[in-house]
Design a protein around this motif. Structure first.
Motif, PDB file in Angstrom:
ATOM      1  N   VAL A 140     -27.974   4.509  15.695  1.00 54.88           N
ATOM      2  CA  VAL A 140     -27.995   5.480  15.531  1.00 54.88           C
ATOM      3  C   VAL A 140     -27.727   5.957  13.970  1.00 54.88           C
ATOM      4  CG1 VAL A 140     -25.656   7.585  15.103  1.00 54.88           C
ATOM      5  CG2 VAL A 140     -26.334   6.290  17.120  1.00 54.88           C
ATOM      6  N   ILE A 141     -27.923   5.476  13.776  1.00 57.02           N
ATOM      7  CA  ILE A 141     -27.890   5.681  11.610  1.00 57.02           C
ATOM      8  C   ILE A 141     -30.024   5.585  11.237  1.00 57.02           C
ATOM      9  CG2 ILE A 141     -27.698   4.339   9.518  1.00 57.02           C
ATOM     10  CD1 ILE A 141     -25.237   3.203  10.731  1.00 57.02           C
ATOM     11  N   ILE A 142     -30.398   4.764  12.598  1.00 58.11           N
ATOM     12  CA  ILE A 142     -31.853   4.119  12.006  1.00 58.11           C
ATOM     13  C   ILE A 142     -32.365   5.089  12.921  1.00 58.11           C
ATOM     14  CG2 ILE A 142     -33.530   2.956  12.628  1.00 58.11           C
ATOM     15  CD1 ILE A 142     -31.830   0.748  12.443  1.00 58.11           C
ATOM     16  N   LEU A 143     -31.797   6.046  13.741  1.00 55.74           N
ATOM     17  CA  LEU A 143     -32.319   7.067  14.276  1.00 55.74           C
ATOM     18  C   LEU A 143     -31.928   8.438  13.287  1.00 55.74           C
ATOM     19  CD1 LEU A 143     -32.859   6.124  17.927  1.00 55.74           C
ATOM     20  CD2 LEU A 143     -34.402   5.982  16.098  1.00 55.74           C
ATOM     21  N   ALA A 144     -31.045   8.301  13.088  1.00 56.17           N
ATOM     22  CA  ALA A 144     -29.974  10.277  12.987  1.00 56.17           C
ATOM     23  C   ALA A 144     -31.900  11.027  11.365  1.00 56.17           C
ATOM     24  CB  ALA A 144     -29.300   9.320  11.603  1.00 56.17           C
ATOM     25  N   PRO A 145     -32.190  10.318  11.233  1.00 56.91           N
ATOM     26  CA  PRO A 145     -33.519  11.110  10.345  1.00 56.91           C
ATOM     27  C   PRO A 145     -34.130  11.987  10.556  1.00 56.91           C
ATOM     28  CG  PRO A 145     -33.172   9.169   8.405  1.00 56.91           C
ATOM     29  CD  PRO A 145     -32.530   9.338  10.472  1.00 56.91           C
ATOM     30  N   SER A 146     -34.895  11.036  12.290  1.00 48.41           N
ATOM     31  CA  SER A 146     -35.809  11.864  13.050  1.00 48.41           C
ATOM     32  C   SER A 146     -34.961  12.397  14.192  1.00 48.41           C
ATOM     33  CB  SER A 146     -36.770  10.548  13.579  1.00 48.41           C
ATOM     34  OG  SER A 146     -36.070   9.690  14.509  1.00 48.41           O
ATOM     35  N   ARG A 147     -34.266  11.910  14.789  1.00 50.15           N
ATOM     36  CA  ARG A 147     -33.693  12.640  15.639  1.00 50.15           C
ATOM     37  C   ARG A 147     -33.310  13.052  15.415  1.00 50.15           C
ATOM     38  NH1 ARG A 147     -31.361   8.791  20.770  1.00 50.15           N
ATOM     39  NH2 ARG A 147     -33.784   8.658  20.560  1.00 50.15           N
ATOM     40  N   TYR A 148     -32.428  13.458  14.233  1.00 52.24           N
ATOM     41  CA  TYR A 148     -30.991  14.871  14.637  1.00 52.24           C
ATOM     42  C   TYR A 148     -31.274  15.097  12.394  1.00 52.24           C
ATOM     43  CZ  TYR A 148     -28.365  11.779  17.863  1.00 52.24           C
ATOM     44  OH  TYR A 148     -28.637  11.455  18.452  1.00 52.24           O
ATOM     45  N   GLY A 149     -32.150  15.185  12.283  1.00 50.58           N
ATOM     46  CA  GLY A 149     -32.807  15.367  10.688  1.00 50.58           C
ATOM     47  C   GLY A 149     -31.509  15.660   9.784  1.00 50.58           C
ATOM     48  N   VAL A 186     -30.621  -1.829  21.643  1.00 49.80           N
ATOM     49  CA  VAL A 186     -31.745  -1.354  23.086  1.00 49.80           C
ATOM     50  C   VAL A 186     -31.283  -0.402  23.770  1.00 49.80           C
ATOM     51  CG1 VAL A 186     -33.060  -1.402  25.130  1.00 49.80           C
ATOM     52  CG2 VAL A 186     -32.694  -3.707  22.522  1.00 49.80           C
ATOM     53  N   LEU A 187     -29.732  -0.741  23.704  1.00 50.41           N
ATOM     54  CA  LEU A 187     -29.175   0.488  24.780  1.00 50.41           C
ATOM     55  C   LEU A 187     -28.497   1.694  24.168  1.00 50.41           C
ATOM     56  CD1 LEU A 187     -26.463  -1.858  26.543  1.00 50.41           C
ATOM     57  CD2 LEU A 187     -28.569  -0.442  27.948  1.00 50.41           C
ATOM     58  N   GLY A 188     -28.105   1.350  22.511  1.00 47.24           N
ATOM     59  CA  GLY A 188     -27.986   2.557  22.059  1.00 47.24           C
ATOM     60  C   GLY A 188     -29.268   3.405  22.345  1.00 47.24           C
ATOM     61  N   PHE A 189     -29.615   3.245  21.618  1.00 49.99           N
ATOM     62  CA  PHE A 189     -31.356   3.800  21.876  1.00 49.99           C
ATOM     63  C   PHE A 189     -31.368   4.584  22.928  1.00 49.99           C
ATOM     64  CE2 PHE A 189     -36.170   4.870  23.192  1.00 49.99           C
ATOM     65  CZ  PHE A 189     -36.007   5.912  21.793  1.00 49.99           C
ATOM     66  N   PHE A 190     -31.397   4.521  24.081  1.00 46.46           N
ATOM     67  CA  PHE A 190     -31.468   5.044  25.447  1.00 46.46           C
ATOM     68  C   PHE A 190     -30.184   5.993  25.980  1.00 46.46           C
ATOM     69  CE2 PHE A 190     -34.663   1.046  26.304  1.00 46.46           C
ATOM     70  CZ  PHE A 190     -35.781   2.037  26.567  1.00 46.46           C
ATOM     71  N   LEU A 191     -28.818   5.244  25.651  1.00 43.20           N
ATOM     72  CA  LEU A 191     -28.025   5.804  25.846  1.00 43.20           C
ATOM     73  C   LEU A 191     -27.709   6.661  24.277  1.00 43.20           C
ATOM     74  CD1 LEU A 191     -25.363   3.040  26.501  1.00 43.20           C
ATOM     75  CD2 LEU A 191     -26.155   4.312  27.817  1.00 43.20           C
ATOM     76  N   LEU A 192     -27.723   7.124  22.910  1.00 43.50           N
ATOM     77  CA  LEU A 192     -27.362   8.330  22.777  1.00 43.50           C
ATOM     78  C   LEU A 192     -27.775   9.201  23.090  1.00 43.50           C
ATOM     79  CD1 LEU A 192     -25.995   8.628  19.956  1.00 43.50           C
ATOM     80  CD2 LEU A 192     -28.351   8.497  19.030  1.00 43.50           C
ATOM     81  N   PRO A 193     -26.460  10.679  23.618  1.00 42.33           N
ATOM     82  CA  PRO A 193     -27.671  11.969  24.056  1.00 42.33           C
ATOM     83  C   PRO A 193     -27.855  12.785  23.265  1.00 42.33           C
ATOM     84  CG  PRO A 193     -24.943  11.655  23.912  1.00 42.33           C
ATOM     85  CD  PRO A 193     -25.583  10.908  23.137  1.00 42.33           C
ATOM     86  N   GLY A 194     -29.157  13.342  23.164  1.00 34.89           N
ATOM     87  CA  GLY A 194     -30.142  13.844  22.552  1.00 34.89           C
ATOM     88  C   GLY A 194     -29.139  15.444  21.352  1.00 34.89           C
TER      89      GLY A 194
END
Length: 206
Positions: A140-149, A186-194
């Motif tokens: 979640v933290i790693i993807l926060a900038p690209s996915r959630y701004g 890996v599961l976090g990548f697929f499970l995290l809602p948009g």
């Protein structure tokens, strides 16, 4: 102009789950009850511990019961319950309940299975379940900038990027927490809602 404001918690800012961690509390209480039963009646441990020789003879239930009892006994119970309370509550708030269940029990069972097959054939504990939650939260933290701004504070990002490194090192030294943590990522990548909600902003007129 319009600018993005930094939330007090980068995880709470994108919380999709319920505000009260009732599922975490339920699993906490069940694990606590199992731990107390183990301490009160010590022979119980021999019937529930992950033991490769007994699993080989058909006692596959030990791959499940191993997630609720502790090979660290009292100290293991206390430390694992503290980790469950902290990371479980945050993960339930971020992922929601059914995704939390997937992260916790799939990663925990995977850790038990790999321990049985390779890393640590005898043992018990819910720490590998919590490792899966930690892996999911790191994603979640790693993807926060690209996915959630949303850009989490530097210390959050450092810890998040350290998680896969430490998990790999943990596996190399043949500890059994690294693999469920990596699976959690890996599961976090697929499970995290948009991000279906409007971003958190503050309007500053100029």
């Amino acid at each position: 102009m319009t600018t993005r404001t930094a939330p007090r918690s980068p995880l709470a800012a994108r919380a999709f789950g319920p505000p009260r961690p009732l599922l975490t509390a339920a699993v906490f209480l069940v694990t606590l009850a199992c731990g107390i039963a183990q301490l009160v009646h010590r022979p119980l441990y021999e019937y529930v511990v992950r033991d490769a020789s007994r699993i080989d003879h058909g006692q596959w239930y030990r791959l499940l019961t191993g997630m609720f009892f502790q090979d660290g006994w009292a100290s293991g119970l206390v430390s694992n319950l503290i980790l469950l309370a902290v990371f479980g509550a945050v993960a339930e708030r971020v992922f929601g309940r059914w995704r939390w269940l997937v992260l916790y029990f799939v990663c925990g069972w995977f850790g038990q299975l790999m321990s049985y097959l390779w890393l640590n054939p005898v043992g018990a504990g819910n720490s590998m379940c919590v490792a899966g939650l930690i892996g999911g939260l790191a994603t979640v933290i790693i993807l926060a900038p690209s996915r959630y701004g949303v850009t989490p504070p530097l210390q959050f990002r450092i810890m998040a990027f350290a998680v896969p490194v430490l998990a790999v090192v943990d596996t190399i030294v043949q500890d059994n927490h690294g693999l469920p943590c990596l699976l959690g990522m890996v599961l976090g990548f697929f499970l995290l809602p948009g991000d279906t909600r409007r971003p958190m902003v503050s309007a500053i007129d100029s």
